[in-house]
Design an enzyme around this catalytic site. Structure first.
Site, PDB file in Angstrom:
ATOM      1  N   LYS A  90       0.810  -1.220   0.000  1.00  0.00           N
ATOM      2  CA  LYS A  90       0.000   0.000   0.000  1.00  0.00           C
ATOM      3  C   LYS A  90       0.848   1.278   0.000  1.00  0.00           C
ATOM      4  O   LYS A  90       0.456   2.293  -0.559  1.00  0.00           O
ATOM      5  CB  LYS A  90      -0.952  -0.008   1.200  1.00  0.00           C
ATOM      6  CG  LYS A  90      -2.009  -1.100   1.077  1.00  0.00           C
ATOM      7  CD  LYS A  90      -3.385  -0.608   1.432  1.00  0.00           C
ATOM      8  CE  LYS A  90      -4.459  -1.576   0.994  1.00  0.00           C
ATOM      9  NZ  LYS A  90      -4.394  -2.891   1.687  1.00  0.00           N
ATOM     10  N   GLU A 112     -10.097   6.729   3.425  1.00  0.00           N
ATOM     11  CA  GLU A 112     -10.939   5.788   4.160  1.00  0.00           C
ATOM     12  C   GLU A 112     -10.218   4.449   4.206  1.00  0.00           C
ATOM     13  O   GLU A 112      -9.364   4.160   3.374  1.00  0.00           O
ATOM     14  CB  GLU A 112     -12.308   5.694   3.518  1.00  0.00           C
ATOM     15  CG  GLU A 112     -12.484   4.626   2.485  1.00  0.00           C
ATOM     16  CD  GLU A 112     -11.626   4.818   1.251  1.00  0.00           C
ATOM     17  OE1 GLU A 112     -10.987   3.830   0.870  1.00  0.00           O
ATOM     18  OE2 GLU A 112     -11.578   5.912   0.677  1.00  0.00           O
ATOM     19  N   SER A 376       1.627  -9.783  -0.975  1.00  0.00           N
ATOM     20  CA  SER A 376       1.240  -8.379  -0.803  1.00  0.00           C
ATOM     21  C   SER A 376       1.545  -7.790   0.572  1.00  0.00           C
ATOM     22  O   SER A 376       1.752  -6.586   0.694  1.00  0.00           O
ATOM     23  CB  SER A 376      -0.249  -8.204  -1.119  1.00  0.00           C
ATOM     24  OG  SER A 376      -1.042  -9.033  -0.296  1.00  0.00           O
TER      25      SER A 376
END
Ligand SMILES: *Cc1c(COP(=O)(O)O)cnc(C)c1O
Length: 386
Positions: A90, A112, A376
């Site tokens: 991310k 969010e 990930s």
């Protein structure tokens, strides 16, 4: 088969677009202009690359998982996004977008988050840049993801909880969008390759570093492209980042592993790409879990990061054209893979990433293939829940 943006702006084949009220469209179009400008700007690129190298820790290693390969009868490499700062892919996107926000003169970042992973990555980037940060989160999620809420607060972000609806990610998105429209100086930092144009393109751009590195690394180590690349799919950002540089190489299988937990409402497993219908959801036309009246249905997955009823439009397109395949993975299969990778390689994966490992076990076992799994994120966050 190339992924093309067709005549209408922000479309991947039949999917994508920008379904928002005019005042929001104005902000999004300004964002698109800025993105087009800065992605060609040498100073911008230099700053992005430098932060990826010295702050995030890129390039992430491509690791040959010998023990796992023996167990599953393939040659398996892991792309170690779990080793990035903050523990997942991310941060690639939040660093890129915050540099864009700064250039656009934003004085506040909003985002969010469901599981809190994107909230933490955003709060991290905001702290680094010295920009104020507000994170919107469903009430229920703030309770079940307490540790990430605490991390965001330590990083200096304000966490606001959405009490509407089921108190989960969808409600946090609605609240954040409302705030964004009313506060012109804010920058909405979206965390996955979803939502209205231009977000799917922007997130894809910043996550493509994964496949750019992967391609170089596998060619150096094996002298050939892989037979398959396998990634888990929530909104689709780590997967599109892992696929991007290989889409043009039709001999490379692109495989997405989606969460398919049992859904009470659906009376069956909830896998968006497998069961979803084409419809407009949160600003874009894509596939979405919905009932016969086209009302979105809650998703279900053991992995908070995969528990989303929608999917990025490019994945809907890649599925429709057959360029990528998407397979459902149940909670039990993911848990089994989580333990398998932990105990064979000493790498505890995020339960999200374990879905990709499970897809190899389920669909690629003993195929003697050269496979890259995009790992990930790391799984420290999941040990106490499992
Ligand atoms: C958020 C998250 C995902 C799912 O999001 P995508 O946009 O589909 O990549 C997957 N794995 C981890 C570790 C995450 O934090």
């Amino acid at each position: 088969m190339e992924t093309q943006i067709t005549q209408q702006i922000g479309y991947f084949g039949n999917y994508g677009g920008q379904f928002v009220p005019p005042h929001l469209a104005e902000k999004l179009n300004a964002l698109y202009e800025a993105f087009l400008f800065y992605k060609e700007d040498a100073t911008f690129k230099e700053e992005y690359v430098r932060l990826l190298q010295t702050y995030v820790g890129r390039p992430s290693p491509l690791y040959y998982a010998n023990n796992l390969s023996q167990k599953l009868g393939n040659r398996i490499y892991l792309k170690r996004e779990d080793l990035n700062h903050t523990g997942s892919h991310k941060i690639n996107n939040t660093i890129g977008q915050i540099l864009l926000a700064k250039r656009m003169g934003a004085t506040e970042i909003i985002a969010e988050t469901g599981a809190g992973q994107h909230g933490v990555a955003t709060a991290t980037a905001a702290a680094l840049m010295g920009i104020k940060c507000k994170i919107f989160m469903g009430q229920v999620d703030t309770e079940r993801q307490r540790m990430n809420v605490e991390r965001m607060k330590v990083l200096g972000a304000e966490v606001l909880s959405a009490k509407e609806g089921r108190g989960t990610l969808k409600d946090a998105v609605d609240m954040a969008l409302g705030y964004y429209v009313e506060n012109p100086q804010s920058y909405y930092l979206l965390g996955s390759a979803v939502g209205p144009h231009p977000y799917p393109l922007i997130v894809r751009y910043f996550q493509s570093v994964i496949s750019e590195e992967m391609k170089k690394q596998i060619l150096e180590m094996e002298g050939q492209l892989p037979d398959a690349i396998i990634a888990c799919i929530g909104g689709g950002s780590n997967a599109i980042g892992a696929f991007a540089s290989f889409i043009e190489h039709s001999e490379v299988d692109l495989v997405g592993a989606e969460g398919a937990g049992e859904s009470m409402q659906l009376g069956q497993t909830a896998a968006t790409l497998t069961l979803g219908k084409p419809m407009v959801f949160q600003g874009a036309n894509s596939l979405c879990l919905a009932n016969e009246n086209n009302e979105p249905l809650p998703s279900a997955s053991i992995a908070a990061g995969l528990d989303y009823p929608g999917i990025g439009p490019e994945h809907a397109h890649l599925k429709e054209t057959g360029r990528a395949k998407y397979y459902p993975i149940t909670d039990e299969e993911a848990l089994k893979a989580y333990r398998l990778l932990s105990q064979t390689e000493g790498i505890i994966p995020a339960i999200e990433s374990a879905h990709a490992v499970a897809a190899v076990d389920k669909y690629y076992k003993d195929k003697n293939a050269l496979i890259v799994i995009n790992l990930s994120g790391r799984g420290d966050k999941d040990v106490s829940r499992l």
